[in-house]
Scaffold this motif. Structure first.
Motif, mmCIF file in Angstrom:
data_model
loop_
_atom_site.group_PDB
_atom_site.id
_atom_site.type_symbol
_atom_site.label_atom_id
_atom_site.label_comp_id
_atom_site.label_asym_id
_atom_site.label_seq_id
_atom_site.Cartn_x
_atom_site.Cartn_y
_atom_site.Cartn_z
ATOM 1 N N LEU A 188 4.555 9.810 -0.280
ATOM 2 C CA LEU A 188 4.516 10.088 1.129
ATOM 3 C C LEU A 188 4.671 8.730 1.563
ATOM 4 O O LEU A 188 5.194 8.641 2.856
ATOM 5 N N SER A 189 4.389 7.427 1.184
ATOM 6 C CA SER A 189 4.666 6.219 1.946
ATOM 7 C C SER A 189 4.554 5.275 1.000
ATOM 8 O O SER A 189 3.823 5.299 -0.115
ATOM 9 N N ASN A 190 5.516 4.129 1.161
ATOM 10 C CA ASN A 190 5.187 2.981 0.205
ATOM 11 C C ASN A 190 5.517 1.915 0.919
ATOM 12 O O ASN A 190 6.823 1.573 1.316
ATOM 13 N N ILE A 191 4.747 1.085 1.423
ATOM 14 C CA ILE A 191 4.786 -0.139 2.366
ATOM 15 C C ILE A 191 4.601 -1.309 1.567
ATOM 16 O O ILE A 191 3.475 -1.509 0.843
ATOM 17 N N VAL A 192 5.560 -2.284 1.796
ATOM 18 C CA VAL A 192 5.598 -3.634 0.995
ATOM 19 C C VAL A 192 5.731 -4.443 1.974
ATOM 20 O O VAL A 192 6.700 -4.694 2.805
ATOM 21 N N CYS A 219 0.981 -1.034 0.010
ATOM 22 C CA CYS A 219 0.106 -0.051 -0.098
ATOM 23 C C CYS A 219 1.032 1.234 -0.075
ATOM 24 O O CYS A 219 1.841 1.396 0.580
ATOM 25 N N ALA A 220 0.524 2.249 -0.750
ATOM 26 C CA ALA A 220 1.339 3.552 -0.844
ATOM 27 C C ALA A 220 0.373 4.766 -0.907
ATOM 28 O O ALA A 220 -0.811 4.464 -1.245
ATOM 29 N N VAL A 221 1.059 5.827 -0.442
ATOM 30 C CA VAL A 221 0.193 6.890 -0.595
ATOM 31 C C VAL A 221 1.009 8.130 -1.491
ATOM 32 O O VAL A 221 2.164 8.194 -0.993
ATOM 33 N N LEU A 222 0.246 8.838 -2.355
ATOM 34 C CA LEU A 222 1.034 9.812 -3.092
ATOM 35 C C LEU A 222 0.325 11.061 -2.955
ATOM 36 O O LEU A 222 -1.066 11.174 -2.729
ATOM 37 N N ALA A 245 3.374 1.863 -4.768
ATOM 38 C CA ALA A 245 3.631 3.419 -5.441
ATOM 39 C C ALA A 245 3.398 3.461 -6.776
ATOM 40 O O ALA A 245 2.684 4.427 -7.352
ATOM 41 N N MET A 246 3.737 2.442 -7.715
ATOM 42 C CA MET A 246 3.676 2.369 -9.205
ATOM 43 C C MET A 246 2.243 2.461 -9.594
ATOM 44 O O MET A 246 1.668 2.867 -10.545
ATOM 45 N N ILE A 247 1.394 1.722 -8.618
ATOM 46 C CA ILE A 247 -0.016 1.371 -8.974
ATOM 47 C C ILE A 247 -0.728 2.732 -8.778
ATOM 48 O O ILE A 247 -1.588 3.057 -9.527
ATOM 49 N N LEU A 266 -3.385 0.802 7.240
ATOM 50 C CA LEU A 266 -3.286 1.859 8.213
ATOM 51 C C LEU A 266 -2.038 2.456 8.547
ATOM 52 O O LEU A 266 -1.614 3.483 8.638
ATOM 53 N N ASN A 267 -0.809 1.487 8.522
ATOM 54 C CA ASN A 267 0.746 1.991 8.284
ATOM 55 C C ASN A 267 0.854 3.021 7.187
ATOM 56 O O ASN A 267 1.424 3.946 7.390
ATOM 57 N N ALA A 268 0.310 2.609 6.071
ATOM 58 C CA ALA A 268 0.756 3.792 4.960
ATOM 59 C C ALA A 268 0.063 4.975 5.166
ATOM 60 O O ALA A 268 0.683 6.021 4.958
ATOM 61 N N LEU A 269 -1.172 5.010 5.620
ATOM 62 C CA LEU A 269 -1.677 6.227 5.969
ATOM 63 C C LEU A 269 -1.107 6.857 6.698
ATOM 64 O O LEU A 269 -0.772 8.042 6.982
#
Ligand code: KG4
Ligand code: ZN
Length: 339
Positions: free
Chosen positions: A24-28, A15-18, A306-308, A58-61
């Motif tokens: 802003l975040s990119n959790i894998v 999950c990623a937030v842009l 993040a790419m998605i 939740l972690n990505a947010l």
């Protein structure tokens, strides 16, 4: 514009937030459960995605410092991939979209691998370009008239290049996924120790399964059968097998590039996917062509969300979006016509 991306096509829950195109975040979360089987078990992958998504989102947010209310768009991988794994991601995204009343868009995972290269440069990339996705599940060449258009030039007719690296790594006793470790072994080996080469196939397509079998025969002996056990190999033998295999695997891609570039008048090459991390491959491409090369940065090569999010946001802005989404294991791209 805030976009959240969700990825679950194979064995990474991400999950990623842009904010616009800024990550802003990119959790894998890579699923370790498959390592003992030597490959991904689809049922286990689906269950692990189901388990991991709430915490990862939740972690990505949290890392991005925003809440779900701030999000403008949810982008999710809808194709291609393992159908159960895709279904978990698509339905999780649908739930978020309905619950939080947010726009939803479906994204093609392989296109996103190539699109990741556009996020990794400040330069303005010249088009038309050749897009290469080299991953665990795909070896695909696209004609890109712009960053959002993907027409099929060629693809592997059997195993994907990353899959082949993982299988050969297994023959050498390396843990799954063994691509990166095989590259390390190859550093100490002689690339000409074994005369391996990939099968020649029609058009701009690729084939890796014969190369994999050639490595197996070189290890076990020509008249070996499925039941013949893998012999103990010395460190030098492992390094030479790795280096010779790696040379042959990448040579088959590099050899096709000049013809493709000429036929489709390409002005640049964009490269993404886990195998694009390989240093030997990066150097070989630089020696093969004088065109500018745009590789996805290492954290955006392997599966990530993040790419998605980035591709989903760009598609959404241009209206080329697919908002009526459903998971689909296979995707058939439009073929490219020579210029
Ligand atoms: O893009 P990715 O994370 O997953 C798919 O979409 O399939 O790619 C994973 C693949 C694995 O097969 C892994 O062994 C391979 O990329 N890989 C490498 C290297 N790093 C990762 N293969 C060769 N050399 C590397 N350095
Ligand atoms: Zn991938």
């Amino acid at each position: 514009m805030f976009t959240i991306g969700l990825e679950s096509s194979c064995d990474e829950t991400a999950c990623a937030v842009l904010k616009d195109q800024k990550i802003l975040s990119n959790i894998v979360a890579s699923q370790t459960i498959h390592a003992s089987y030597g490959g991904v078990i689809p049922e286990l992958a689906s269950r692990a995605h189901l388990h991991s998504f709430p915490e990862i989102v939740l972690n990505a947010l949290d890392t991005a410092g925003i809440s779900l209310e701030d999000i403008d768009l949810i982008a999710v991988t809808q194709t291609p991939g393992l159908i159960g794994a895709l279904s978990v991601g698509v339905n999780f995204a649908r739930g978020l979209s309905i619950g939080a009343k947010k726009q939803l868009i479906g994204v093609n995972h392989v296109e996103a691998h190539v699109y990741a290269a556009t996020l990794s440069t400040q330069e303005s990339i010249p088009f038309p370009a050749l897009g290469l996705a080299v991953s665990g599940a795909h070896t695909t060449a696209f004609l890109m008239k712009d960053p959002l258009s993907y027409q099929l030039i060629g693809q592997s007719l059997d195993d994907a290049i990353g899959e082949t690296f993982d299988k050969v790594a297994r023959f050498l006793g390396l843990p799954y996924p063994g691509g990166r470790l095989l590259e390390e072994l190859a550093l100490k080996g002689d690339p000409d120790a074994f005369p391996f080469h990939a099968a020649r196939v029609t058009g701009h397509n690729f084939s890796f399964s014969g190369l994999k079998t050639a490595v197996l025969y070189a290890i076990k002996g020509k008249n070996s059968s499925h039941a013949t056990p893998l012999p103990e190999l010395s460190g030098e033998e492992k390094s030479n097998l790795s280096a010779s295999f790696q040379r042959a695997a990448f040579a088959t891609i590099a050899q096709k590039i000049p013809t493709i570039v000429k036929e489709f008048s390409c002005k640049a090459i964009l490269i993404g996917g886990g195998v694009a991390n390989n240093r030997y491959f990066r150097n070989l491409l630089a020696q093969t062509t004088s065109l500018p090369l745009y590789f996805a940065s290492p954290e955006l090569c392997s599966d990530n969300a993040a790419m998605i999010a980035a591709l989903g946001q760009d598609l959404f802005k241009t209206g080329k979006s697919s908002t009526n989404i459903s998971p689909c294991a296979r995707y058939h791209w439009q073929p490219a016509l020579p210029s």
